[in-house]
Design a protein around this motif. Structure first.
Motif, mmCIF file in Angstrom:
data_model
loop_
_atom_site.group_PDB
_atom_site.id
_atom_site.type_symbol
_atom_site.label_atom_id
_atom_site.label_comp_id
_atom_site.label_asym_id
_atom_site.label_seq_id
_atom_site.Cartn_x
_atom_site.Cartn_y
_atom_site.Cartn_z
ATOM 1 N N VAL A 71 0.888 -1.440 -0.107
ATOM 2 C CA VAL A 71 0.223 -0.120 0.720
ATOM 3 C C VAL A 71 0.768 1.341 -0.357
ATOM 4 C CG1 VAL A 71 -1.687 1.304 1.481
ATOM 5 C CG2 VAL A 71 -1.854 -1.517 1.499
ATOM 6 N N ALA A 72 0.530 2.740 -0.809
ATOM 7 C CA ALA A 72 0.986 3.403 -0.571
ATOM 8 C C ALA A 72 0.435 4.748 -0.051
ATOM 9 C CB ALA A 72 2.190 4.129 -2.625
ATOM 10 N N VAL A 73 1.339 5.409 0.618
ATOM 11 C CA VAL A 73 0.138 6.453 0.984
ATOM 12 C C VAL A 73 0.994 7.872 0.661
ATOM 13 C CG1 VAL A 73 -0.379 7.972 2.863
ATOM 14 C CG2 VAL A 73 -0.714 5.672 3.134
ATOM 15 N N THR A 74 0.173 8.744 0.002
ATOM 16 C CA THR A 74 1.169 10.270 -0.265
ATOM 17 C C THR A 74 0.624 11.481 0.687
ATOM 18 O OG1 THR A 74 0.700 9.253 -2.698
ATOM 19 C CG2 THR A 74 1.228 11.809 -2.570
ATOM 20 N N LEU A 84 3.971 -5.678 2.774
ATOM 21 C CA LEU A 84 3.679 -6.525 4.329
ATOM 22 C C LEU A 84 3.305 -8.318 4.020
ATOM 23 C CD1 LEU A 84 3.570 -6.253 7.557
ATOM 24 C CD2 LEU A 84 0.989 -5.821 6.527
ATOM 25 N N PRO A 85 3.986 -9.536 4.281
ATOM 26 C CA PRO A 85 2.938 -10.561 4.190
ATOM 27 C C PRO A 85 1.761 -10.737 5.038
ATOM 28 C CG PRO A 85 4.268 -10.566 6.113
ATOM 29 C CD PRO A 85 4.150 -8.912 5.698
ATOM 30 N N VAL A 111 -1.691 1.052 7.598
ATOM 31 C CA VAL A 111 -1.056 2.144 9.064
ATOM 32 C C VAL A 111 0.245 1.940 8.724
ATOM 33 C CG1 VAL A 111 -1.478 1.924 11.139
ATOM 34 C CG2 VAL A 111 -3.490 0.578 10.204
ATOM 35 N N LYS A 112 0.769 0.677 8.205
ATOM 36 C CA LYS A 112 2.074 1.223 8.131
ATOM 37 C C LYS A 112 2.601 2.023 7.611
ATOM 38 C CE LYS A 112 4.805 -2.564 8.700
ATOM 39 N NZ LYS A 112 5.831 -3.397 8.487
ATOM 40 N N ALA A 113 2.209 2.171 6.020
ATOM 41 C CA ALA A 113 2.081 3.060 5.363
ATOM 42 C C ALA A 113 1.850 4.384 5.822
ATOM 43 C CB ALA A 113 1.811 2.721 3.662
ATOM 44 N N GLY A 118 5.196 9.050 9.221
ATOM 45 C CA GLY A 118 5.055 9.997 11.093
ATOM 46 C C GLY A 118 4.087 10.121 11.738
ATOM 47 N N LEU A 119 2.638 9.020 11.720
ATOM 48 C CA LEU A 119 1.768 9.222 12.107
ATOM 49 C C LEU A 119 1.463 7.918 12.980
ATOM 50 C CD1 LEU A 119 -0.732 10.629 12.703
ATOM 51 C CD2 LEU A 119 -2.475 9.641 11.217
ATOM 52 N N GLY A 120 2.062 7.658 14.407
ATOM 53 C CA GLY A 120 1.404 6.400 14.588
ATOM 54 C C GLY A 120 2.696 5.738 15.270
ATOM 55 N N LEU A 121 4.170 6.228 14.318
ATOM 56 C CA LEU A 121 5.023 5.384 14.374
ATOM 57 C C LEU A 121 5.693 5.760 15.400
ATOM 58 C CD1 LEU A 121 7.412 4.690 12.214
ATOM 59 C CD2 LEU A 121 8.289 6.957 11.987
ATOM 60 N N TYR A 122 5.511 5.984 16.894
ATOM 61 C CA TYR A 122 6.192 5.895 17.756
ATOM 62 C C TYR A 122 5.817 4.502 18.355
ATOM 63 C CZ TYR A 122 2.479 8.004 20.130
ATOM 64 O OH TYR A 122 0.592 8.043 20.293
#
Length: 221
Positions: A71-74, A84-85, A111-113, A118-122
């Protein structure tokens, strides 16, 4: 403050849930809603793969080491993709996933993309609080070339297994040769940047199911 610093500092604590294995996560609904609230022009794309007729319609890639989704997010013109597997609820690889398994993995990948912006990366770092950045730009010091050799492109070859075919790029780092799987649109990117044998390059990757899978490839400047 740039986009990454802004999104990294957003507190998503009220959205954090916990799986039965005690791992924290943010559901795709909350992650995407918060992203669109802060950056309404953000978009996402589910990367498609060819079916048996060569039509790019499948939302998954089948390989001998499992199924993958991308998945790609711009955000603000900056496109970031995550691979993701397809896994079960315990994080194990699924070799015969259902449509629901693939759909769930796409949501997790979204969600990972988003987190790559930065959002939720922590949350993925296992930290309790958002990242806090000092004022101004602070770049990490560059590694000395003698300490961290630049990868050199050596070869690209297809690997055929019982689960399907995928491509592997051989990179020489110092005295070692490592293999990095290349999936999805990165195959097209390889053609576009025109890597030749012996060219230095920059490769970003994730470790998935014990394999290195490329997430971005560039020629070294």
């Amino acid at each position: 403050m740039d986009t990454f610093k802004h999104l990294s500092s957003v507190d998503v604590g009220s959205f954090i849930e916990q799986k039965h294995n005690s791992l924290n996560y943010v559901s795709w609904v909350h992650a995407y809603s918060e992203l669109r609230r802060l950056y309404p022009d953000s978009t996402y794309e589910i990367v498609r793969y060819p079916d048996e007729r060569g039509n790019f319609v499948l939302p998954y890639l089948r390989t001998e080491i499992g199924y993958f989704v991308e998945v790609a997010v711009t955000v603000n013109g900056d496109r970031r993709s995550s691979v993701l597997p397809v896994m079960d609820e315990f994080g194990g690889t699924l070799f015969e996933p259902t449509a629901m398994d693939i759909n769930t993995s796409i949501q997790r990948c979204l969600v990972k993309a988003i987190a790559l912006h930065g959002l939720g990366l922590y949350v993925y770092a296992g930290e309790e609080f958002p990242m806090m950045f000092p004022d101004g730009d602070h770049a990490l010091p560059k590694k000395d070339s003698d300490e961290m050799p630049i990868p050199v492109y050596k070869d690209l070859h297809a690997i055929q297994g019982p689960g399907g075919c995928y491509y592997v790029m051989d990179l020489q780092i110092g005295e070692k040769i490592i293999e990095v799987a290349v999936v999805g649109e990165l195959m097209q990117l390889l053609d576009e940047i025109g890597l030749s044998q012996g060219d230095p390059c920059e490769v970003y990757y994730e470790e998935i199911a014990g394999k290195f899978v490329a997430t971005n490839i560039q020629k070294a400047s």
